[in-house]
Scaffold this active site. Structure first.
Site, PDB file in Angstrom:
ATOM      1  N   HIS A  96       0.668  -1.202   0.072  1.00  0.00           N
ATOM      2  CA  HIS A  96      -0.081  -0.163  -0.105  1.00  0.00           C
ATOM      3  C   HIS A  96       1.067   1.341  -0.072  1.00  0.00           C
ATOM      4  O   HIS A  96       1.838   1.242   0.533  1.00  0.00           O
ATOM      5  CB  HIS A  96      -0.941  -0.037   1.142  1.00  0.00           C
ATOM      6  CG  HIS A  96      -1.894  -1.140   1.264  1.00  0.00           C
ATOM      7  ND1 HIS A  96      -2.557  -1.494   0.403  1.00  0.00           N
ATOM      8  CD2 HIS A  96      -2.156  -1.959   2.409  1.00  0.00           C
ATOM      9  CE1 HIS A  96      -3.225  -2.585   0.607  1.00  0.00           C
ATOM     10  NE2 HIS A  96      -2.875  -2.864   1.996  1.00  0.00           N
ATOM     11  N   CYS A 192       1.173 -11.070  -3.962  1.00  0.00           N
ATOM     12  CA  CYS A 192       0.200 -12.288  -3.440  1.00  0.00           C
ATOM     13  C   CYS A 192       0.469 -13.621  -3.954  1.00  0.00           C
ATOM     14  O   CYS A 192      -0.007 -14.495  -4.440  1.00  0.00           O
ATOM     15  CB  CYS A 192      -0.978 -11.927  -4.444  1.00  0.00           C
ATOM     16  SG  CYS A 192      -2.035 -10.296  -3.852  1.00  0.00           S
TER      17      CYS A 192
END
Length: 232
Positions: A96, A192
């Site tokens: 982020h 991920c």
């Protein structure tokens, strides 16, 4: 009683730990309201929240994630002015940072539909429609959550990551939509856990920076329409 009203808030740029603490507090209040209804055998409306925010550079690892997918040590994190947190959402490691819309829907899904898969697909659809507003064809990549561009070929690249937590049908955490994000930071992780696909942003796809407030407004509208929300 189903409550379709949703309190919207834009927290602006907030430290990740502070945002996580604030999320947990809202999440706990919603769970407490549901518990009170159950104990008192009442049917009072439970609250819903939709929060948008941005974070300073930070990497977060889901509860079933792989720490080895972070390619920086403590010195590397400091050199990149980044922090790292192990958190209680699903999914693996992600990044982020400024220029990214991070969305935290804290919803009682009893107010909408009790289906986590449908919940994720609905959030994805809101991102897909927002991309379409800018002439970008986005979609899903079979077997993975999130939103992708060119998912059907070897040029597949991810524009939005997702990871959620749910308890008693109350959700928290959410999505990270790359608008003007500094994509170099994704080079310090295996995003991920997928090491053979690229990451992208609206800025990269369009070749220009986007007005964050404009993108937020479009995304907020799509979320509201798809969930049948009344934003407050």
């Amino acid at each position: 009683m189903q409550n379709k009203q949703v309190q919207f808030a834009d927290w602006g740029l907030v430290d990740y730990q502070e945002a996580w603490d604030r999320q947990e507090a809202v999440f706990a209040r919603t769970l407490a309201a549901k518990q009170e209804n159950r104990l008192q055998e009442t049917d009072l409306p439970t609250p819903n929240h939709l929060i948008f925010t941005e974070h300073p550079h930070v990497y977060t690892l889901g509860k079933s994630g792989h720490p080895e997918y972070l390619l920086l040590d403590e010195d590397g994190l400091k050199a990149n002015h980044a922090t790292f947190y192990k958190i209680n959402r699903g999914g693996d490691i992600t990044y982020h940072g400024p220029g990214q819309i991070v969305g935290y829907p804290i919803l009682d899904l009893d107010n909408f539909f009790t289906d986590i898969h449908l919940y994720l697909r609905t959030l994805e659809e809101a991102i897909i429609r927002t991309c379409a507003d800018y002439g970008i064809v986005a979609g899903r990549y079979e077997g993975f959550t999130g939103v992708w561009i060119d998912a059907a070929n070897e040029r597949a690249r991810k524009i939005c990551a997702m990871g959620v937590r749910a308890s008693r049908w109350v959700t928290m955490h959410g999505f990270a939509f790359n608008v003007n994000a500094d994509l170099r930071y994704f080079g310090h992780i295996i995003p991920c856990g997928i090491d053979d696909k690229d990451v992208t942003s609206l800025e990269r796809e369009l070749g220009k920076k986007l007005d964050m407030e404009e993108v937020k407004a479009k995304l907020k509208q799509h979320i509201a329409e798809l969930f049948g929300m009344e934003l407050m």
